[in-house]
Write an enzyme that holds these catalytic residues in place. Structure first.
Site, PDB file in Angstrom:
ATOM      1  N   SER A 136       0.562  -1.121  -0.526  1.00 58.61           N
ATOM      2  CA  SER A 136      -0.037   0.281   0.253  1.00 58.61           C
ATOM      3  C   SER A 136       0.437   0.939   0.241  1.00 58.61           C
ATOM      4  O   SER A 136       1.419   1.229  -0.945  1.00 58.61           O
ATOM      5  CB  SER A 136      -1.144  -0.013   1.007  1.00 58.61           C
ATOM      6  OG  SER A 136      -1.585   1.317   1.004  1.00 58.61           O
ATOM      7  N   GLU A 166      -9.296  -5.937  -3.635  1.00 47.58           N
ATOM      8  CA  GLU A 166      -9.053  -4.620  -2.503  1.00 47.58           C
ATOM      9  C   GLU A 166     -10.181  -3.155  -2.641  1.00 47.58           C
ATOM     10  O   GLU A 166      -9.541  -3.313  -0.839  1.00 47.58           O
ATOM     11  CB  GLU A 166      -7.733  -3.534  -3.910  1.00 47.58           C
ATOM     12  CG  GLU A 166      -7.152  -4.057  -4.706  1.00 47.58           C
ATOM     13  CD  GLU A 166      -5.782  -4.017  -3.659  1.00 47.58           C
ATOM     14  OE1 GLU A 166      -5.841  -3.656  -2.462  1.00 47.58           O
ATOM     15  OE2 GLU A 166      -5.070  -4.887  -4.039  1.00 47.58           O
ATOM     16  N   HIS A 221      -8.251  -5.271   0.898  1.00 45.28           N
ATOM     17  CA  HIS A 221      -6.592  -4.539   0.286  1.00 45.28           C
ATOM     18  C   HIS A 221      -5.481  -5.400   1.516  1.00 45.28           C
ATOM     19  O   HIS A 221      -6.677  -5.218   3.279  1.00 45.28           O
ATOM     20  CB  HIS A 221      -7.134  -3.724   0.573  1.00 45.28           C
ATOM     21  CG  HIS A 221      -5.975  -2.311   0.825  1.00 45.28           C
ATOM     22  ND1 HIS A 221      -4.909  -2.199  -0.558  1.00 45.28           N
ATOM     23  CD2 HIS A 221      -5.172  -2.038   1.605  1.00 45.28           C
ATOM     24  CE1 HIS A 221      -3.991  -1.770  -0.123  1.00 45.28           C
ATOM     25  NE2 HIS A 221      -4.216  -0.901   1.500  1.00 45.28           N
TER      26      HIS A 221
END
Length: 492
Positions: A190, A318, A415
């Protein structure tokens, strides 16, 4: 010479205590377990507020490295109850195989989020047990990292500079732990992956690492209006200009009651952290300075980056995690969000992604495809024009949730859902099939660190990006058409 001799003795079996390592700056005492040894809270740099980091001074005697160092200032969130006000936080942790050895691949982990977290939360023992040396780092976060203001040198880049200094520490010191400073893989998730794309283009990062792994990164992403919250404006990039950082800095300086840098630097950390959203606003790094001369998104697209093999990808679902952090959507509010995001094209999007049976899941799929998959595809294709790229999609839709968030719909392959497969999380339990997937992912990542390709003995073949994207799911590792799966022709 003395340092090199001591390091050699440690790894030749002559040392009496395998928990003690002599680094160029001084000796540290770590912890041992069955296959690995871990050294925590090693100071790699010091830095005054909004200044460039400097290498940490040397010390005498043996420092205790059996407990983590302090986290950098942060206030936590609904999904991570962390807090710290300690600016003396530039620490790192090393996990290495317990057995003697040298010239082992090195993996340096940059944790995600950008406003909270610390290196010690990532348990690197699974990776180290495969024969690599893993370094996890703390770096400045939020307003202490991305703040800009007239008069600051390279404002908006302090966290990125911390990471560079940690990589310099690795170059000087990692051989003492059995690592090869000439074979360093920088990997992150990320916001950490976003930072790595910055290092791929930052002049001072050249030569500090040799392979890159970017997991769910945002290097070439943009955000439609309302992507993360209703009413949130569109963002053309996850990067900002130095001028934008300075303008925001002046706005927040007024909120803090300061007209100059001297006042800002004298404020207690607690006073700064009390300003709502100040940590999140300054997560973004700034370009147009000596650290990042141009936007990394533009540099990657133009092929202006340090050449090295890359392993990069995203998760299949995600955006479900981010949707779960918002109030539930109705059919009506879903239509409103589509209108805000896509204007006159909202009806076309609604036909392709109908609200029934779940507006929440429909919105999650829209943003997964339009924002995450589109950005990941653009990033990987741009890199693959010049270097070997191995693309992946983490696709375990039964991945266990390790964050303290109450579910209201199926998480899917959310995610950061791939993190426990590399870094074990307390309380996370895998099925036998998931455990096998974890073993294979650890094998892929460490093999890539060793050789520049994830392909190795006992692992399903992984093609380069030109021949497809590798889907990673329990007992279903296979090649997929990533663009078709995420409707990228529609979004183009």
């Amino acid at each position: 010479m003395r340092t090199l001799l001591l390091a050699a003795l440690l790894f030749s079996g002559c040392a009496t205590d395998p928990a003690v390592v002599e680094t160029p700056a001084g000796a540290v005492r770590g912890s041992l377990d069955g296959q690995t040894r871990t050294f925590q809270g090693i100071r790699y740099a010091t830095a005054a507020r909004w200044t460039a980091p400097k290498p940490a001074p040397a010390w005498k005697g043996v420092r205790d490295a059996r407990k983590p160092g302090p986290m950098c200032p942060q206030v936590g969130s609904q999904y991570a109850q962390t807090a710290s006000t300690n600016e003396d936080c530039l620490m790192l942790n090393v996990t290495a195989p317990r057995t003697a050895g040298s010239n082992r691949p090195v993996m340096v982990w940059v944790h995600g989020d950008g406003a909270l977290g610390a290196g010690h939360f990532s348990d690197a023992r699974l990776l180290a047990a495969k024969g690599v040396v893993v370094v996890t780092i703390n770096y400045r976060l939020g307003v202490f990292s991305g703040f800009g203001h007239p008069g600051l040198s390279d404002g908006g880049t302090y966290g990125l500079q911390d990471q560079q200094e940690a990589l310099r520490w690795v170059r000087r010191s990692i051989a003492a732990f059995g690592g090869d400073p000439g074979n360093v893989t920088l990997f992150g998730v990320s916001y950490g992956a976003l930072a790595i794309s910055g290092h791929l283009t930052a002049p001072a990062s050249a030569g500090l690492f040799h392979r890159a792994v970017m997991m769910s990164g945002e290097s070439m992403m943009d955000m439609p209006a309302g992507a993360l919250a209703a009413g949130m404006p569109a963002a053309p990039s996850f990067w900002r200009t130095a001028a934008e950082a300075e303008g925001l800095g002046q706005v927040y300086a007024k909120q803090l009651g300061c007209a100059d840098l001297a006042c800002l630097r004298a404020l207690p950390v607690e006073r700064i952290l009390k300003v709502p959203q100040i940590m999140n606003v300054f997560q973004t790094y700034a370009h147009g300075n000596a650290v990042l001369p141009e936007s990394p998104a533009a540099a990657l697209a133009a092929g202006r980056f340090h050449r090295m093999p890359v392993l990069a990808g995203a998760t299949k679902d995600e955006h479900r995690l981010f949707t779960a952090l918002e109030p539930p959507l109705t059919a009506a509010s879903y239509a409103e969000r589509l209108k805000a995001a896509f204007g006159e094209d909202a009806a076309r999007v609604a036909r392709r992604y109908p609200a029934h049976p779940s507006p929440d899941l429909a919105w999650s799929r829209v943003m997964t495809d339009r924002m995450w998959a589109r950005g990941t595809d653009a990033q990987n294709r741009a890199l693959a024009e010049h270097v070997p790229v191995y693309g992946y999609e983490f696709a375990d839709r039964d991945a266990p949730m390790f964050l303290p968030i109450e579910p209201r719909f199926d998480w899917g392959a959310y995610h950061a859902g791939d993190l426990p497969y590399l870094f074990p999380e307390p309380g996370v339990r895998f099925t036998p099939e998931q455990k096998r997937l974890s073993e294979r992912m650890v094998g892929y990542w460490t093999t890539f660190a060793r050789t520049g390709t994830p392909n190795g003995p006992g692992l399903p073949a992984w093609p380069r990006l030109e021949r497809g994207t590798q889907s990673l799911a329990p007992d279903a590792i296979k090649r997929i058409d990533y663009a078709a799966e995420h409707n990228l022709a529609f979004w183009r």
